[in-house]
Design a protein around this motif. Structure first.
Motif, PDB file in Angstrom:
ATOM      1  N   MET A   1       0.836  -1.204   0.000  1.00 38.38           N
ATOM      2  CA  MET A   1       0.000   0.000   0.000  1.00 38.38           C
ATOM      3  C   MET A   1       0.866   1.247   0.000  1.00 38.38           C
ATOM      4  SD  MET A   1      -3.206   1.178   2.285  1.00 38.38           S
ATOM      5  CE  MET A   1      -4.142   0.092   1.268  1.00 38.38           C
ATOM      6  N   ASN A   2       0.455   2.238  -0.788  1.00 40.18           N
ATOM      7  CA  ASN A   2       1.253   3.457  -0.897  1.00 40.18           C
ATOM      8  C   ASN A   2       0.826   4.526   0.107  1.00 40.18           C
ATOM      9  OD1 ASN A   2       2.723   2.318  -2.967  1.00 40.18           O
ATOM     10  ND2 ASN A   2       1.450   3.239  -4.568  1.00 40.18           N
ATOM     11  N   CYS A   3       1.730   5.397   0.404  1.00 39.53           N
ATOM     12  CA  CYS A   3       1.477   6.502   1.328  1.00 39.53           C
ATOM     13  C   CYS A   3       0.430   7.456   0.730  1.00 39.53           C
ATOM     14  CB  CYS A   3       2.796   7.254   1.558  1.00 39.53           C
ATOM     15  SG  CYS A   3       2.589   8.796   2.450  1.00 39.53           S
ATOM     16  N   PRO A   4      -0.572   7.833   1.539  1.00 41.27           N
ATOM     17  CA  PRO A   4      -1.597   8.736   1.000  1.00 41.27           C
ATOM     18  C   PRO A   4      -1.086  10.164   0.783  1.00 41.27           C
ATOM     19  CG  PRO A   4      -2.057   8.208   3.308  1.00 41.27           C
ATOM     20  CD  PRO A   4      -0.875   7.380   2.889  1.00 41.27           C
ATOM     21  N   ILE A   5       0.071  10.468   1.354  1.00 41.49           N
ATOM     22  CA  ILE A   5       0.622  11.830   1.231  1.00 41.49           C
ATOM     23  C   ILE A   5       1.527  11.928   0.000  1.00 41.49           C
ATOM     24  CG2 ILE A   5       1.979  13.659   2.387  1.00 41.49           C
ATOM     25  CD1 ILE A   5      -0.472  12.962   4.065  1.00 41.49           C
ATOM     26  N   CYS A   6       2.517  11.041  -0.070  1.00 45.91           N
ATOM     27  CA  CYS A   6       3.496  11.181  -1.138  1.00 45.91           C
ATOM     28  C   CYS A   6       3.472  10.008  -2.130  1.00 45.91           C
ATOM     29  CB  CYS A   6       4.903  11.376  -0.564  1.00 45.91           C
ATOM     30  SG  CYS A   6       5.502   9.923   0.316  1.00 45.91           S
ATOM     31  N   ILE A   7       2.534   9.107  -1.926  1.00 44.39           N
ATOM     32  CA  ILE A   7       2.314   7.975  -2.853  1.00 44.39           C
ATOM     33  C   ILE A   7       3.539   7.061  -2.986  1.00 44.39           C
ATOM     34  CG2 ILE A   7       0.987   7.375  -4.966  1.00 44.39           C
ATOM     35  CD1 ILE A   7      -0.394   9.590  -3.491  1.00 44.39           C
ATOM     36  N   ARG A   8       4.440   7.119  -1.999  1.00 46.64           N
ATOM     37  CA  ARG A   8       5.581   6.217  -2.029  1.00 46.64           C
ATOM     38  C   ARG A   8       5.209   4.922  -1.299  1.00 46.64           C
ATOM     39  NH1 ARG A   8      10.546   8.582  -3.118  1.00 46.64           N
ATOM     40  NH2 ARG A   8      10.209  10.299  -4.558  1.00 46.64           N
ATOM     41  N   ASP A   9       6.128   4.004  -1.348  1.00 47.24           N
ATOM     42  CA  ASP A   9       5.901   2.718  -0.696  1.00 47.24           C
ATOM     43  C   ASP A   9       5.917   2.867   0.832  1.00 47.24           C
ATOM     44  OD1 ASP A   9       5.296   0.106  -0.833  1.00 47.24           O
ATOM     45  OD2 ASP A   9       7.331  -0.609  -1.246  1.00 47.24           O
ATOM     46  N   THR A  10       5.190   1.985   1.500  1.00 49.47           N
ATOM     47  CA  THR A  10       5.168   2.022   2.962  1.00 49.47           C
ATOM     48  C   THR A  10       5.604   0.678   3.524  1.00 49.47           C
ATOM     49  OG1 THR A  10       2.839   1.358   2.943  1.00 49.47           O
ATOM     50  CG2 THR A  10       3.285   3.702   3.108  1.00 49.47           C
ATOM     51  N   LYS A  11       5.993   0.704   4.789  1.00 49.42           N
ATOM     52  CA  LYS A  11       6.300  -0.559   5.445  1.00 49.42           C
ATOM     53  C   LYS A  11       5.325  -0.772   6.604  1.00 49.42           C
ATOM     54  CE  LYS A  11       9.682   1.504   8.530  1.00 49.42           C
ATOM     55  NZ  LYS A  11      11.049   1.693   8.900  1.00 49.42           N
ATOM     56  N   VAL A  12       5.090  -2.030   6.930  1.00 48.05           N
ATOM     57  CA  VAL A  12       4.193  -2.358   8.034  1.00 48.05           C
ATOM     58  C   VAL A  12       5.005  -2.330   9.323  1.00 48.05           C
ATOM     59  CG1 VAL A  12       2.707  -4.139   9.030  1.00 48.05           C
ATOM     60  CG2 VAL A  12       2.729  -3.772   6.557  1.00 48.05           C
ATOM     61  N   VAL A  13       4.582  -1.515  10.276  1.00 46.93           N
ATOM     62  CA  VAL A  13       5.320  -1.438  11.542  1.00 46.93           C
ATOM     63  C   VAL A  13       4.652  -2.234  12.651  1.00 46.93           C
ATOM     64  CG1 VAL A  13       6.546   0.709  11.084  1.00 46.93           C
ATOM     65  CG2 VAL A  13       4.255   0.814  12.054  1.00 46.93           C
TER      66      VAL A  13
END
Ligand SMILES: [Zn+2]
Length: 154
Positions: A1-13
């Motif tokens: 899933m991409n970041c809603p702010i910058c549309i970059r990749d995210t990691k699950v924390v």
């Protein structure tokens, strides 16, 4: 899933099961801007088949069920949030049956069980459609209880 702010990749924390054990909540963090947000994954009742009284089969439709419930709630006091929770509980109960097929009567039972505590009048309306007064004694008992309660409050 991409970041809603910058549309970059995210990691699950963080990953945890929702309190009812039927959904998964993931805490995510953007690799780029470190923005944090949560997502919830829920099982969808996609493959559920409803077998109607005449033996006709159809795919479970949330919209259709919702319509029936809303109809039974006509002119009753309820909130959108309450209705949403009700639908959620009903679908959870369906999931708990772990069945791919449910008869419309079984589906009706699940709904009625939840409606009974949600709104007594709606429950009786729904029961009268679904059960077609099969269980007259239960129906009468519920009705009497309702009348008794109403008289008390007046
Ligand atoms: Zn970002």
């Amino acid at each position: 899933m991409n970041c809603p702010i910058c549309i970059r990749d995210t990691k699950v924390v963080d990953t945890r099961l929702s309190s009812d054990g039927l959904g998964i909540r993931r805490r995510r963090e953007c690799i780029e801007c470190e923005y944090r947000f949560s997502t919830v994954e829920e099982v969808e009742l996609m493959d559920l088949t409803i077998v109607k009284r005449e033996g006709k089969r159809e795919t479970y439709s949330r919209e259709k069920l919702l319509k029936g419930i809303v109809r039974s709630l006509e002119k009753r006091p309820y909130t959108e949030a309450g209705l949403k929770t009700l639908m959620h509980s009903i679908e959870q109960d369906i999931q708990r049956t772990k069945q791919q097929e449910l008869s419309s009567a079984e589906l009706g039972d699940v709904v009625m069980e939840r409606l009974r505590t949600f709104d007594k009048v709606a429950y009786i309306r729904f029961a009268s459609v679904y059960r077609q007064f099969e269980d007259v004694q239960t129906f009468q008992r519920e009705l009497n209880e309702l009348i008794r309660k109403r008289n008390k409050t007046i």
